[in-house]
Motif scaffolding. Structure first.
Motif, PDB file in Angstrom:
ATOM      1  N   VAL A  93     -25.180  97.497  33.103  1.00 36.82           N
ATOM      2  CA  VAL A  93     -25.232  98.916  32.727  1.00 36.82           C
ATOM      3  C   VAL A  93     -23.822  99.480  32.610  1.00 36.82           C
ATOM      4  O   VAL A  93     -23.521 100.238  31.676  1.00 36.82           O
ATOM      5  N   MET A  94     -22.944  99.100  33.522  1.00 42.37           N
ATOM      6  CA  MET A  94     -21.558  99.571  33.451  1.00 42.37           C
ATOM      7  C   MET A  94     -20.896  99.103  32.160  1.00 42.37           C
ATOM      8  O   MET A  94     -20.106  99.832  31.557  1.00 42.37           O
ATOM      9  N   GLY A  95     -21.219  97.900  31.724  1.00 41.94           N
ATOM     10  CA  GLY A  95     -20.685  97.397  30.464  1.00 41.94           C
ATOM     11  C   GLY A  95     -21.122  98.244  29.282  1.00 41.94           C
ATOM     12  O   GLY A  95     -20.321  98.574  28.402  1.00 41.94           O
ATOM     13  N   VAL A  96     -22.385  98.621  29.272  1.00 43.25           N
ATOM     14  CA  VAL A  96     -22.899  99.482  28.203  1.00 43.25           C
ATOM     15  C   VAL A  96     -22.231 100.854  28.270  1.00 43.25           C
ATOM     16  O   VAL A  96     -21.807 101.399  27.240  1.00 43.25           O
ATOM     17  N   LEU A  97     -22.130 101.418  29.455  1.00 42.65           N
ATOM     18  CA  LEU A  97     -21.486 102.726  29.609  1.00 42.65           C
ATOM     19  C   LEU A  97     -20.032 102.681  29.156  1.00 42.65           C
ATOM     20  O   LEU A  97     -19.549 103.600  28.491  1.00 42.65           O
ATOM     21  N   TYR A  98     -19.340 101.603  29.487  1.00 45.47           N
ATOM     22  CA  TYR A  98     -17.954 101.466  29.055  1.00 45.47           C
ATOM     23  C   TYR A  98     -17.872 101.452  27.527  1.00 45.47           C
ATOM     24  O   TYR A  98     -17.066 102.165  26.929  1.00 45.47           O
ATOM     25  N   THR A  99     -18.717 100.653  26.911  1.00 44.19           N
ATOM     26  CA  THR A  99     -18.713 100.549  25.445  1.00 44.19           C
ATOM     27  C   THR A  99     -19.019 101.893  24.791  1.00 44.19           C
ATOM     28  O   THR A  99     -18.369 102.285  23.816  1.00 44.19           O
ATOM     29  N   GLN A 100     -19.969 102.621  25.343  1.00 48.08           N
ATOM     30  CA  GLN A 100     -20.393 103.882  24.740  1.00 48.08           C
ATOM     31  C   GLN A 100     -19.454 105.051  25.017  1.00 48.08           C
ATOM     32  O   GLN A 100     -19.328 105.952  24.193  1.00 48.08           O
ATOM     33  N   PHE A 101     -18.798 105.056  26.176  1.00 45.51           N
ATOM     34  CA  PHE A 101     -18.047 106.239  26.583  1.00 45.51           C
ATOM     35  C   PHE A 101     -16.548 106.028  26.821  1.00 45.51           C
ATOM     36  O   PHE A 101     -15.798 106.996  26.816  1.00 45.51           O
TER      37      PHE A 101
END
Length: 114
Positions: free
Chosen positions: A96-104
């Motif tokens: 989830v942190m990986g997705v959040l990093y990519t998105q934000f």
């Protein structure tokens, strides 16, 4: 159509359990202090003192939020002398942190090309 199973094929009890686990993780991540701590810990193991310096959270709040992350099974600790080291141990939290990093957080190609 995507690779998800057709809704009629899903076991509702399994789906409900999975939804409960996902909601619990998202609720834990929804606190800005905990999210900042996990962002730092995705870069590797850190001591409490290092985390305090990196995120600017005072000791009482820092201890409280690290306790929540520990209780939820997202981080583990190890003691070395007087220092306590924290590291991320939840593969789901890292994903989830990986997705959040990519998105934000990741630099976008749109802003780089300007």
């Amino acid at each position: 159509m995507n690779a998800l199973a057709h809704p009629a094929e899903l076991d509702l009890a399994v789906l409900r359990h999975s939804a409960d686990r996902a909601c619990r993780l998202l609720k834990t991540l929804s606190n800005p202090d905990r999210l900042l701590l996990l962002c730092q810990l995705t870069q590797g193991e850190k001591t409490v003192g290092e985390l305090e310096s990196l995120v600017g959270i005072g000791q009482p709040t820092l201890s409280q939020q690290l306790g929540v992350l520990r209780e939820e099974g997202l981080v583990s600790t190890r003691r070395e002398g007087k220092h306590i080291h924290y590291q991320v141990v939840s593969s789901q939290a890292l994903a989830v942190m990986g997705v959040l990093y990519t998105q934000f957080c990741a630099p976008s190609t749109e802003t780089l090309s300007c």
